[in-house]
Design a protein around this motif. Sequence first.
Motif, PDB file in Angstrom:
ATOM      1  N   ASN A  94     -53.288  22.442 -24.224  1.00 52.87           N
ATOM      2  CA  ASN A  94     -54.753  22.426 -24.340  1.00 52.87           C
ATOM      3  C   ASN A  94     -55.149  21.691 -25.612  1.00 52.87           C
ATOM      4  O   ASN A  94     -55.389  22.284 -26.659  1.00 52.87           O
ATOM      5  CB  ASN A  94     -55.275  23.863 -24.364  1.00 52.87           C
ATOM      6  CG  ASN A  94     -56.786  23.921 -24.275  1.00 52.87           C
ATOM      7  OD1 ASN A  94     -57.435  22.925 -23.933  1.00 52.87           O
ATOM      8  ND2 ASN A  94     -57.356  25.069 -24.599  1.00 52.87           N
ATOM      9  N   GLN A  95     -55.240  20.358 -25.524  1.00 53.55           N
ATOM     10  CA  GLN A  95     -55.521  19.534 -26.687  1.00 53.55           C
ATOM     11  C   GLN A  95     -57.005  19.513 -27.023  1.00 53.55           C
ATOM     12  O   GLN A  95     -57.866  19.498 -26.135  1.00 53.55           O
ATOM     13  CB  GLN A  95     -55.050  18.096 -26.468  1.00 53.55           C
ATOM     14  CG  GLN A  95     -53.539  17.933 -26.447  1.00 53.55           C
ATOM     15  CD  GLN A  95     -53.138  16.478 -26.354  1.00 53.55           C
ATOM     16  OE1 GLN A  95     -53.930  15.623 -25.950  1.00 53.55           O
ATOM     17  NE2 GLN A  95     -51.893  16.180 -26.730  1.00 53.55           N
ATOM     18  N   ALA A  96     -57.290  19.510 -28.328  1.00 57.19           N
ATOM     19  CA  ALA A  96     -58.684  19.413 -28.773  1.00 57.19           C
ATOM     20  C   ALA A  96     -59.171  17.976 -28.659  1.00 57.19           C
ATOM     21  O   ALA A  96     -60.319  17.726 -28.274  1.00 57.19           O
ATOM     22  CB  ALA A  96     -58.804  19.896 -30.215  1.00 57.19           C
ATOM     23  N   PHE A  97     -58.312  17.022 -29.021  1.00 55.69           N
ATOM     24  CA  PHE A  97     -58.614  15.590 -28.915  1.00 55.69           C
ATOM     25  C   PHE A  97     -57.307  14.837 -29.066  1.00 55.69           C
ATOM     26  O   PHE A  97     -56.274  15.404 -29.451  1.00 55.69           O
ATOM     27  CB  PHE A  97     -59.631  15.142 -29.966  1.00 55.69           C
ATOM     28  CG  PHE A  97     -59.256  15.509 -31.377  1.00 55.69           C
ATOM     29  CD1 PHE A  97     -58.361  14.734 -32.128  1.00 55.69           C
ATOM     30  CD2 PHE A  97     -59.807  16.635 -31.992  1.00 55.69           C
ATOM     31  CE1 PHE A  97     -58.015  15.078 -33.420  1.00 55.69           C
ATOM     32  CE2 PHE A  97     -59.472  16.985 -33.297  1.00 55.69           C
ATOM     33  CZ  PHE A  97     -58.574  16.199 -34.012  1.00 55.69           C
ATOM     34  N   ASP A  98     -57.357  13.551 -28.766  1.00 53.91           N
ATOM     35  CA  ASP A  98     -56.177  12.695 -28.939  1.00 53.91           C
ATOM     36  C   ASP A  98     -56.644  11.325 -29.419  1.00 53.91           C
ATOM     37  O   ASP A  98     -57.222  10.550 -28.667  1.00 53.91           O
ATOM     38  CB  ASP A  98     -55.415  12.562 -27.618  1.00 53.91           C
ATOM     39  CG  ASP A  98     -54.084  11.818 -27.789  1.00 53.91           C
ATOM     40  OD1 ASP A  98     -53.867  11.241 -28.880  1.00 53.91           O
ATOM     41  OD2 ASP A  98     -53.278  11.811 -26.835  1.00 53.91           O
ATOM     42  N   ILE A  99     -56.407  11.041 -30.703  1.00 52.20           N
ATOM     43  CA  ILE A  99     -56.801   9.752 -31.285  1.00 52.20           C
ATOM     44  C   ILE A  99     -55.554   8.970 -31.713  1.00 52.20           C
ATOM     45  O   ILE A  99     -55.591   8.203 -32.683  1.00 52.20           O
ATOM     46  CB  ILE A  99     -57.748   9.953 -32.489  1.00 52.20           C
ATOM     47  CG1 ILE A  99     -57.131  10.908 -33.530  1.00 52.20           C
ATOM     48  CG2 ILE A  99     -59.099  10.487 -32.024  1.00 52.20           C
ATOM     49  CD1 ILE A  99     -57.986  11.032 -34.796  1.00 52.20           C
TER      50      ILE A  99
ATOM     51  N   ASN B 118     -50.819  16.892 -43.481  1.00 53.38           N
ATOM     52  CA  ASN B 118     -50.184  17.387 -42.262  1.00 53.38           C
ATOM     53  C   ASN B 118     -51.049  17.073 -41.039  1.00 53.38           C
ATOM     54  O   ASN B 118     -51.153  17.874 -40.106  1.00 53.38           O
ATOM     55  CB  ASN B 118     -49.915  18.888 -42.340  1.00 53.38           C
ATOM     56  CG  ASN B 118     -48.823  19.222 -43.342  1.00 53.38           C
ATOM     57  OD1 ASN B 118     -47.712  18.721 -43.245  1.00 53.38           O
ATOM     58  ND2 ASN B 118     -49.158  20.050 -44.314  1.00 53.38           N
ATOM     59  N   PHE B 119     -51.692  15.902 -41.083  1.00 51.42           N
ATOM     60  CA  PHE B 119     -52.599  15.487 -40.008  1.00 51.42           C
ATOM     61  C   PHE B 119     -51.830  15.179 -38.739  1.00 51.42           C
ATOM     62  O   PHE B 119     -50.769  14.570 -38.755  1.00 51.42           O
ATOM     63  CB  PHE B 119     -53.385  14.249 -40.439  1.00 51.42           C
ATOM     64  CG  PHE B 119     -54.220  13.643 -39.351  1.00 51.42           C
ATOM     65  CD1 PHE B 119     -55.435  14.204 -38.996  1.00 51.42           C
ATOM     66  CD2 PHE B 119     -53.778  12.514 -38.664  1.00 51.42           C
ATOM     67  CE1 PHE B 119     -56.205  13.653 -37.980  1.00 51.42           C
ATOM     68  CE2 PHE B 119     -54.534  11.953 -37.655  1.00 51.42           C
ATOM     69  CZ  PHE B 119     -55.752  12.524 -37.314  1.00 51.42           C
ATOM     70  N   GLN B 120     -52.380  15.629 -37.619  1.00 46.42           N
ATOM     71  CA  GLN B 120     -51.798  15.352 -36.312  1.00 46.42           C
ATOM     72  C   GLN B 120     -52.891  14.754 -35.431  1.00 46.42           C
ATOM     73  O   GLN B 120     -53.962  15.358 -35.276  1.00 46.42           O
ATOM     74  CB  GLN B 120     -51.257  16.644 -35.689  1.00 46.42           C
ATOM     75  CG  GLN B 120     -50.536  16.440 -34.371  1.00 46.42           C
ATOM     76  CD  GLN B 120     -49.948  17.738 -33.848  1.00 46.42           C
ATOM     77  OE1 GLN B 120     -49.682  18.675 -34.609  1.00 46.42           O
ATOM     78  NE2 GLN B 120     -49.737  17.821 -32.537  1.00 46.42           N
ATOM     79  N   PRO B 121     -52.654  13.561 -34.842  1.00 45.17           N
ATOM     80  CA  PRO B 121     -53.719  12.896 -34.071  1.00 45.17           C
ATOM     81  C   PRO B 121     -54.009  13.541 -32.727  1.00 45.17           C
ATOM     82  O   PRO B 121     -55.024  13.228 -32.101  1.00 45.17           O
ATOM     83  CB  PRO B 121     -53.176  11.470 -33.883  1.00 45.17           C
ATOM     84  CG  PRO B 121     -51.695  11.614 -33.964  1.00 45.17           C
ATOM     85  CD  PRO B 121     -51.443  12.728 -34.939  1.00 45.17           C
ATOM     86  N   ASP B 122     -53.136  14.450 -32.268  1.00 41.23           N
ATOM     87  CA  ASP B 122     -53.360  15.105 -30.974  1.00 41.23           C
ATOM     88  C   ASP B 122     -53.166  16.617 -31.089  1.00 41.23           C
ATOM     89  O   ASP B 122     -52.298  17.193 -30.416  1.00 41.23           O
ATOM     90  CB  ASP B 122     -52.429  14.522 -29.912  1.00 41.23           C
ATOM     91  CG  ASP B 122     -50.965  14.603 -30.330  1.00 41.23           C
ATOM     92  OD1 ASP B 122     -50.684  14.855 -31.525  1.00 41.23           O
ATOM     93  OD2 ASP B 122     -50.090  14.415 -29.456  1.00 41.23           O
ATOM     94  N   PRO B 123     -53.968  17.275 -31.915  1.00 39.32           N
ATOM     95  CA  PRO B 123     -53.774  18.721 -32.113  1.00 39.32           C
ATOM     96  C   PRO B 123     -54.268  19.527 -30.915  1.00 39.32           C
ATOM     97  O   PRO B 123     -55.077  19.065 -30.112  1.00 39.32           O
ATOM     98  CB  PRO B 123     -54.638  19.006 -33.346  1.00 39.32           C
ATOM     99  CG  PRO B 123     -55.755  18.017 -33.233  1.00 39.32           C
ATOM    100  CD  PRO B 123     -55.115  16.768 -32.676  1.00 39.32           C
TER     101      PRO B 123
END
Length: 302
Positions: free
Chosen positions: A213-218, A237-242
């Motif tokens: 269940n992804q919040a967004f995917d950049i 600790n940034f993740q582009p698809d959290p």
Amino acid sequence: MFSNYLIGLREGLEASLVVCILIAYLVKTGRTDALKPIWIGIAVAVLIAMGFGCALEFGSQELTFQAQEALGGSLSIVAVGLVTWMVFWMRRTARHLKAELHGKLDAALAMGTGALVATAFLAVGREGLETALFVWASVHAASDGTPRPLVGVALGLATAVFLGWLFYRGALRINLAKFFTWTGGMLVVVAAGVLAYGFHDLQEADWIPGLTNQAFDISGTIPPDSWYGTLLKGVFNFQPDPTVLQVTVWLLYLVPTLALFFAPVGFGSGKGKVKAPDGTAPDDAPGDQGSRSATAPPAPQA
């Protein structure tokens, strides 16, 4: 790498100041005979902290993937709890740290060598174990397959030791009240990323649902393997698809924690604003609060 450097610097400087206060007090009071037990206690604390870190790293490699993720996620949450308590504790009690350590040292001197070793061990050991756990969790979360996170930690600790030596020699003036406030705030941001990644680990271990269940995917805009994607992951600790849970946890921790951290001490209880610590340098005058900077005069001669 920068976030790990900050952890090493912030945590290491606290331990360095504790050591400076203990050593300077013994030299000032003419008790140089007690220096050896103090150094023994410090050495034991450092070795145990390093052993704890090695046990976490190499012990986890023998586990299955799900067990590794469960352990990493659980310890990340524990580490964030400890570091959050630590930054708030230092913010509120640093101004009394020197007097507290002096009192414990006086009691240990009266009890003998074993008490001196224990005093130094407990004073430094708590910082060491907290640092080892949070460094392991942060490196685990930000690991990119290179030694850069560990190099950042090592450089931070080396800088902290050097700054501690400069404080003791009276060669450095720095506003430690502001230093610990701003580095504490940055550490809260780092901790938010570690906490979010910890919950992601628990999702991968199937302890918590919602992994898909992804919040967004950049990822197309910020590729994880790009230099700026690597930089954001290393620092925040940034993740582009959290996942939705990661974003929720990140916001629920970061916003109220930063608000409370930068609020005046005693907020809501009429205790007034934050005061500068008077125990941030080993030899400063106890009542010298005129400038909000910490200064250590030249080290006394034994």
